[in-house]
Design an enzyme around this catalytic site. Structure first.
Site, PDB file in Angstrom:
ATOM      1  N   TYR A 161       9.406  -3.167 -13.053  1.00 50.02           N
ATOM      2  CA  TYR A 161      10.822  -2.888 -12.739  1.00 50.02           C
ATOM      3  C   TYR A 161      11.537  -4.017 -13.610  1.00 50.02           C
ATOM      4  CZ  TYR A 161      10.016  -0.117  -8.639  1.00 50.02           C
ATOM      5  OH  TYR A 161       9.768   0.559  -7.660  1.00 50.02           O
ATOM      6  N   ARG A 210      21.556 -31.814  13.167  1.00 46.21           N
ATOM      7  CA  ARG A 210      21.330 -30.424  13.556  1.00 46.21           C
ATOM      8  C   ARG A 210      21.370 -30.409  15.010  1.00 46.21           C
ATOM      9  NH1 ARG A 210      15.936 -27.578  11.646  1.00 46.21           N
ATOM     10  NH2 ARG A 210      15.339 -28.908  13.259  1.00 46.21           N
ATOM     11  N   LYS A 245       5.303 -22.560  16.582  1.00 49.82           N
ATOM     12  CA  LYS A 245       6.465 -22.070  16.630  1.00 49.82           C
ATOM     13  C   LYS A 245       6.208 -20.669  15.446  1.00 49.82           C
ATOM     14  CE  LYS A 245       8.887 -25.354  13.774  1.00 49.82           C
ATOM     15  NZ  LYS A 245       9.863 -26.252  13.740  1.00 49.82           N
ATOM     16  N   MET A 279       7.458  -3.769  -4.057  1.00 49.36           N
ATOM     17  CA  MET A 279       7.210  -3.845  -2.665  1.00 49.36           C
ATOM     18  C   MET A 279       5.878  -4.038  -2.296  1.00 49.36           C
ATOM     19  SD  MET A 279       8.763  -1.179   0.147  1.00 49.36           S
ATOM     20  CE  MET A 279      10.401  -1.543  -0.204  1.00 49.36           C
TER      21      MET A 279
HETATM   22  C1  LIG Z   1       9.058 -27.626  13.505  1.00 50.69           C
HETATM   23  C2  LIG Z   1       8.849 -28.986  13.863  1.00 50.69           C
HETATM   24  C3  LIG Z   1       7.950 -29.927  13.974  1.00 50.69           C
HETATM   25  C4  LIG Z   1       6.870 -29.518  12.893  1.00 50.69           C
HETATM   26  O1  LIG Z   1       7.101 -29.948  11.695  1.00 50.69           O
HETATM   27  P1  LIG Z   1       6.262 -29.940  10.542  1.00 50.69           P
HETATM   28  O2  LIG Z   1       7.101 -30.168   9.220  1.00 50.69           O
HETATM   29  O3  LIG Z   1       5.816 -28.691  10.229  1.00 50.69           O
HETATM   30  O4  LIG Z   1       4.957 -30.693  10.718  1.00 50.69           O
HETATM   31  C5  LIG Z   1       8.018 -30.924  14.528  1.00 50.69           C
HETATM   32  N1  LIG Z   1       9.290 -31.107  15.274  1.00 50.69           N
HETATM   33  C6  LIG Z   1      10.271 -30.334  15.575  1.00 50.69           C
HETATM   34  C7  LIG Z   1      11.118 -30.685  16.462  1.00 50.69           C
HETATM   35  C8  LIG Z   1       9.916 -29.172  14.928  1.00 50.69           C
HETATM   36  O5  LIG Z   1      11.348 -28.341  14.741  1.00 50.69           O
END
Ligand SMILES: *Cc1c(COP(=O)(O)O)cnc(C)c1O
Length: 372
Positions: A269, A145, A44, A317
């Protein structure tokens, strides 16, 4: 980019070198740790900033690929259509609308089902009585969640089974605190998930990277590695510990100026850092516009020609300033590594009050990604 005939005459100021070899090595490492479980590689958020499609090709012989949403899934499906059209692709957030559900079925995508509304979308889809559907039923074991609470699970399973004669159900849950090995919640979640799902023959999955690398064996039927594929130690504060992962991304930039400063000169800065003596300060061509964290504090290490030197003053930046007293001879054009080979991204995350996940995801499109 500026071209002179066919030669690019611009020196790219910030590069992310992505080692596909390291990625393969890390997948191999997951295989060793996962005690025979099937592997769902989590790619993702543009494969945690490494490039969705390029990473997918390297990880294509994993058992499944997982993304957050339908947009990512559909790009992935199109890209893999010629080579591996049947690749299992899982949408971790599932669908929001009836149209999305229809699309998912046409594209043969797996969905997570985590709430009542999604279940109703499936129940309302007439065509599902004859269409195969592959769902991952998400159980909330303490993350709070997404997911059905444990007491709802039996009801959800029987409703799903009534929707389609060809529904494949798998069960999953997600750890909330697995990055802290001392937190008992991880084992408690695993026990609860095992109990809730015990009466079902369905395949089961709970382990993210920290679950895979942790001490309790929670591999079950499927593991879901994300961050460890990219070479990051999933346990917080343990970046120096060697669990035999290799960094996939090495972020580098260039020295664009070096000047001898005088004792008392305030740098950058806000003038937050003042030279304690006459000393050389190098300016490096990377900043928060490239995804280098603005909150990186003074003393965050960078590698100048392989020497660890401290960042000083605020991140701009497009630039940062570095104390190069310990770097030997430094010239304009020299390479500076911000993280990756020789400097774990976890270290920079620690100095920036964030986690490696965020730093990797936030590398901006201005940074040229080179695949080796
Ligand atoms: C992002 C995610 C993972 C992977 O988690 P990592 O900590 O990056 O290994 C696994 N399962 C779900 C449901 C996730 O959202």
């Amino acid at each position: 980019m500026v071209w002179n005939k066919t030669v690019c005459i611009v020196t790219i100021r910030a590069h992310a070198q992505i080692s596909l070899k390291a990625l393969q090595h890390n997948l191999q490492r997951v295989r060793q740790l996962a005690s025979g479980a099937e592997i769902m590689c989590v790619i993702k958020a543009n494969a945690y900033g490494h490039g969705l499609l390029q990473v997918a090709e390297v990880l294509a012989d994993a058992d499944a690929l997982a993304v957050a949403n339908l947009d990512e899934a559909s790009r992935l499906r199109s890209h893999l259509a010629n080579k591996i059209p049947d690749k299992k692709i899982v949408i971790l957030q599932g669908v929001l609308t009836q149209d999305e559900l229809t699309f998912v079925c046409k594209q043969n995508l797996d969905i997570v089902v985590h709430n009542e509304q999604q279940l109703q979308l499936i129940e309302d889809a007439q065509f599902l009585s004859s269409t195969p559907l592959s769902v991952w039923l998400k159980v909330d074991t303490g993350m709070h969640r997404l997911g059905f609470s444990p007491d709802k699970v039996d009801g959800v399973v029987s409703r799903l089974q009534q929707c389609s004669h060809d529904v494949t159900i798998r069960m999953m849950s997600h750890f909330a605190n697995a990055d802290d090995p001392s937190d008992p919640l991880t084992e408690n979640q695993f026990i609860l998930f095992s109990q809730v799902t015990a009466q079902y023959e369905f395949q089961k999955s709970i382990a993210n990277s920290a679950g895979i690398a942790g001490v309790i064996d929670c591999s079950m039927d499927w593991v879901r590695p994300g961050i460890m594929l990219y070479g990051v130690n999933p346990f917080i504060g343990m970046e120096q510990e060697n669990i035999d992962l290799l960094p996939v991304m090495t972020l580098s930039a260039t020295v664009i100026s070096i000047q001898q400063r005088t004792k008392g000169d305030a740098i950058g800065y806000g003038g937050t850092w003042v030279c304690p003596e006459d000393m050389p300060i190098a300016v490096i061509s990377i900043g928060y516009g490239d995804g280098y964290p603005r909150h990186a504090e003074t003393d965050t290490p960078v590698l100048v020609n392989g020497n660890r030197c401290p960042l000083v003053g605020r991140v701009s930046m497009d630039m940062i300033c570095v104390d190069v007293r310990e770097a030997g001879l430094v010239k304009i054009g020299d390479e500076v590594i911000l993280w990756g080979n020789g400097l774990p991204v976890e270290v920079v995350a620690h100095h920036s009050n964030t986690i490696a996940y965020e730093l990797l995801c936030k590398v901006t499109p201005r940074v040229l990604r080179e695949y080796t």
